[in-house]
Scaffold this motif. Structure first.
Motif, PDB file in Angstrom:
ATOM      1  N   TYR A   1      -1.712   0.996 -10.372  1.00  0.00           N
ATOM      2  CA  TYR A   1      -0.932   0.135  -9.465  1.00  0.00           C
ATOM      3  C   TYR A   1      -1.858  -0.557  -8.458  1.00  0.00           C
ATOM      4  O   TYR A   1      -1.785  -1.780  -8.281  1.00  0.00           O
ATOM      5  N   TYR A   2      -2.725   0.217  -7.822  1.00  0.00           N
ATOM      6  CA  TYR A   2      -3.627  -0.376  -6.827  1.00  0.00           C
ATOM      7  C   TYR A   2      -4.640  -1.313  -7.482  1.00  0.00           C
ATOM      8  O   TYR A   2      -5.044  -2.316  -6.883  1.00  0.00           O
TER       9      TYR A   2
ATOM     10  N   HIS B   1      -1.506   6.681  -9.363  1.00  0.00           N
ATOM     11  CA  HIS B   1      -1.243   5.382  -8.723  1.00  0.00           C
ATOM     12  C   HIS B   1      -2.447   4.440  -8.788  1.00  0.00           C
ATOM     13  O   HIS B   1      -2.409   3.364  -8.176  1.00  0.00           O
TER      14      HIS B   1
ATOM     15  N   ILE C   1       0.832  -1.202   0.000  1.00  0.00           N
ATOM     16  CA  ILE C   1       0.000   0.000   0.000  1.00  0.00           C
ATOM     17  C   ILE C   1       0.871   1.259   0.000  1.00  0.00           C
ATOM     18  O   ILE C   1       0.586   2.250  -0.690  1.00  0.00           O
TER      19      ILE C   1
END
Length: 345
Positions: free
Chosen positions: A178-179, A175, A35
């Motif tokens: 990515y998550y 981002h 995370i």
């Protein structure tokens, strides 16, 4: 069994027990690191490499269902990756459809083709099946090159849209991509874990161990082989859709034989029949060429040498020892066995 093998197996069981005992702490630490990763390393290139690693981990988990657990070696899984990537991209662009719905359609399309490719397993196995899958990968590539009206031919598919949900667009800058990759990797891993622990997963492993004995025990081998192809193809299609939206452009050469080789290498290096090995293999084989760019052309020589040495001294893979451990029965089954022992006493 020799004393040396018994000692090695007991050490492996002890190691696995320690990991199993502290698994919650390890998972929390790993999840926290993942995370915080984009915040700690706010670098677009690094995030792109990590997303690529996640995509290949999904592809490896898909092939592992077929090769690692069922024992059917495929050399043409790039074909399923291409089907998922092209279907999701074309549907998203031409039909103006949401990425997630387009990805599901791509997974369904790959699953249907998986049924057709699984039918030859009724007659052939081993090397002959590998050759059939190799031919399948080349057929898919030729179709993509020549069906220009739909696939764009050699020009490929350009300007593949990024996934969006409720007005939020997932990309590298925010981002979000990515998550999204992390979510898909976790969902795929949990699905594969539950599958392996289920009746279907035990049937897959039984077929890998001895197909004739599985038939004698009443396992419908044909049905489970085709099912393994369908599940494997669908998971690889998911990875292909993720990869296509990451790079934004695909053409037939994006999914050549090298991709099939890379996926199979990840499965073998990480350890066939293991789940953690797919992540270890993907991290090593995808990150290594990026880290060793300073070696220029020599990095691929070193890359090949590592694989050769790995196959010579540890052919079972880095995490292959897990597949040699005794099958862990559920807590309910352990309670039933304990109750039966008490009744017998």
């Amino acid at each position: 069994m020799s004393n040396e093998k018994l000692t090695r197996q007991s050490r492996l069981q002890e190691m696995e027990s320690i990991i199993h005992l502290h698994r919650k702490k390890l998972y929390i630490a790993l999840f926290t690191f993942l995370i915080a990763f984009p915040i700690i390393f706010n670098n677009q290139y690094l995030l792109t490499v990590v997303i690529k690693i996640g995509s290949y981990a999904i592809l490896a988990m898909g092939l592992n269902i077929l090769t690692g657990y069922t024992g059917l070696v495929s050399l043409g899984h790039a074909g399923f990756v291409a089907i998922g990537a092209y279907t999701a991209s074309i549907v998203a662009i031409k039909c103006n459809m949401n990425f997630f719905i387009a990805t599901v359609i791509g997974m369904i399309a790959a699953g249907i083709i998986g049924v057709l490719l699984g039918l030859p397993t009724l007659r052939v196995t081993g090397t002959y099946l590998s050759i059939i899958t190799l031919g399948f990968g080349e057929i898919v590539k030729m179709i993509l090159m020549n069906w220009a009206d739909v696939t764009g031919g050699t020009l490929g598919v350009k300007n593949i849209p990024k996934p969006s949900l409720f007005g939020f667009t997932f990309n590298i800058n925010n981002h979000g991509l990515y998550y999204l990759m992390i979510v898909f990797v976790i969902i795929t891993a949990l699905f594969c874990l539950s599958l392996v622990k289920s009746k279907t997963g035990r049937a897959f492993m039984a077929i890998r161990a001895d197909e004739l004995a599985s038939t004698m025990m009443g396992i419908p081998v044909t049905r489970y082989k085709i099912l393994a192809f369908v599940i494997s193809a669908s998971i690889c299609a998911l990875g292909g859709a993720l990869y296509s939206t990451l790079i934004g452009y695909i053409d037939p050469n994006t999914f050549n034989f090298d991709v099939s080789t890379m996926i199979l290498s990840i499965v073998i290096l990480g350890g066939m029949g293991t789940l953690r090995g797919m992540f270890v293999g993907a991290i090593i084989l995808i990150a290594f060429p990026e880290v060793s760019r300073f070696l220029m052309e020599y990095r691929f020589v070193l890359y090949g040498a590592i694989l050769v040495l790995m196959m010579r001294f540890r052919p079972q893979g880095l995490m292959g020892w897990k597949s040699r451990l005794p099958y862990r029965i559920s807590k309910n089954a352990e309670a039933e066995l304990k109750k039966m022992e008490e009744d017998n006493v």
